[in-house]
Design an enzyme around this catalytic site. Sequence first.
Site, PDB file in Angstrom:
ATOM      1  N   GLU A  83      -2.298   2.237  -4.466  1.00  0.00           N
ATOM      2  CA  GLU A  83      -3.263   1.711  -5.213  1.00  0.00           C
ATOM      3  C   GLU A  83      -4.494   2.384  -4.907  1.00  0.00           C
ATOM      4  OE1 GLU A  83      -2.106  -2.192  -3.727  1.00  0.00           O
ATOM      5  OE2 GLU A  83      -4.057  -3.172  -4.389  1.00  0.00           O
ATOM      6  N   GLU A 119       3.681  -1.823   3.290  1.00  0.00           N
ATOM      7  CA  GLU A 119       2.171  -1.385   3.581  1.00  0.00           C
ATOM      8  C   GLU A 119       2.148  -0.041   4.618  1.00  0.00           C
ATOM      9  OE1 GLU A 119      -1.228  -3.870   2.722  1.00  0.00           O
ATOM     10  OE2 GLU A 119       0.026  -5.199   1.030  1.00  0.00           O
TER      11      GLU A 119
HETATM   12  O1  KIV Z   1       1.381  -8.068  -3.489  1.00  0.00           O
HETATM   13  C1  KIV Z   1       1.590  -7.495  -4.955  1.00  0.00           C
HETATM   14  O2  KIV Z   1       1.185  -7.343  -6.436  1.00  0.00           O
HETATM   15  C2  KIV Z   1       1.569  -5.438  -4.373  1.00  0.00           C
HETATM   16  C3  KIV Z   1       1.311  -4.426  -6.335  1.00  0.00           C
HETATM   17  C4  KIV Z   1      -0.703  -5.089  -6.373  1.00  0.00           C
HETATM   18  C5  KIV Z   1       1.179  -3.163  -5.835  1.00  0.00           C
HETATM   19  O3  KIV Z   1       1.621  -5.221  -3.706  1.00  0.00           O
END
Ligand code: KIV
Length: 271
Positions: free
Chosen positions: A189, A122
Amino acid sequence: MSVAGSVRAVTTLRLTEMKQRGEKIAMLTSYDYSTAKIVDAAGVDVILVGDSAANVMAGYETTLPITLDMMIYHARSVVRGVNRALVVVDLPFGTYQGNSKVALDSAIRIMKETEADSVKIEGGEEILESVQRIISAGIPVMGHLGLTPQSIHKFGTYNVRAKEEAEAEKLIRDAHLLEEAGCFAIVLEKIPAALAERVSKELTIPTIGIGAGGATDGQVLVVHDMLGITNDFSPRFLRRYADLHGVMSDAIAHYVKDVKDQDFPNEKEQY
Ligand code: KIV
């Protein structure tokens, strides 16, 4: 295993080709062997061992508490169930932000101990050095921008991100930086659909949206949410394809009744 021996049928290169010919990419999460086996056999292209395991598997409110060891356990289980899909594993909170050496060590542990195909991280500019170092070691990296749940305490809300121009401009810049660093795809997201469309058009690598509209190159959902195993989470972007909460609750209540009534096991169900 596929023709090449240890390479699954869906590769990072295949995802780029899918974008080039306009074929949408279907991605779902999985955290265990049995679910991954079903998800893979149903034709999902990318399986994400998401740190959302912290929420749906472990019951934590945020994704922050999950550890690298826990992610490795989930990823190993998933990999054993997958033949075709590309497997991506989230680097959990605290395993890559400190410095790029720590990030590389975390990514190497995931690749060595799980046999997954890639990792997801991220953030944008602030973690770029980590992304570059992991990619330089030959590990494919998927980016993740917009509502990045590991930063929930900074955001203070799960509302849509990048509605304001400054945040949208930063997201566009970050997307380009991640592409230039060599990321093979980026999750977008919970951002406005028009912004996701612009980013998807400007990048040559695929974008995978969750709550980012229909113009991204693919879509991802948490498998527990789309199957309706969770029933207390209903954001606008979520389409439920089943009511497994209802199906499971009914089946379990039926079993309890059968045991209490001494209907189970019957003559044919014993030795
Ligand atoms: O951890 C997860 O499920 C995610 C998705 C929502 C993209 O990062």
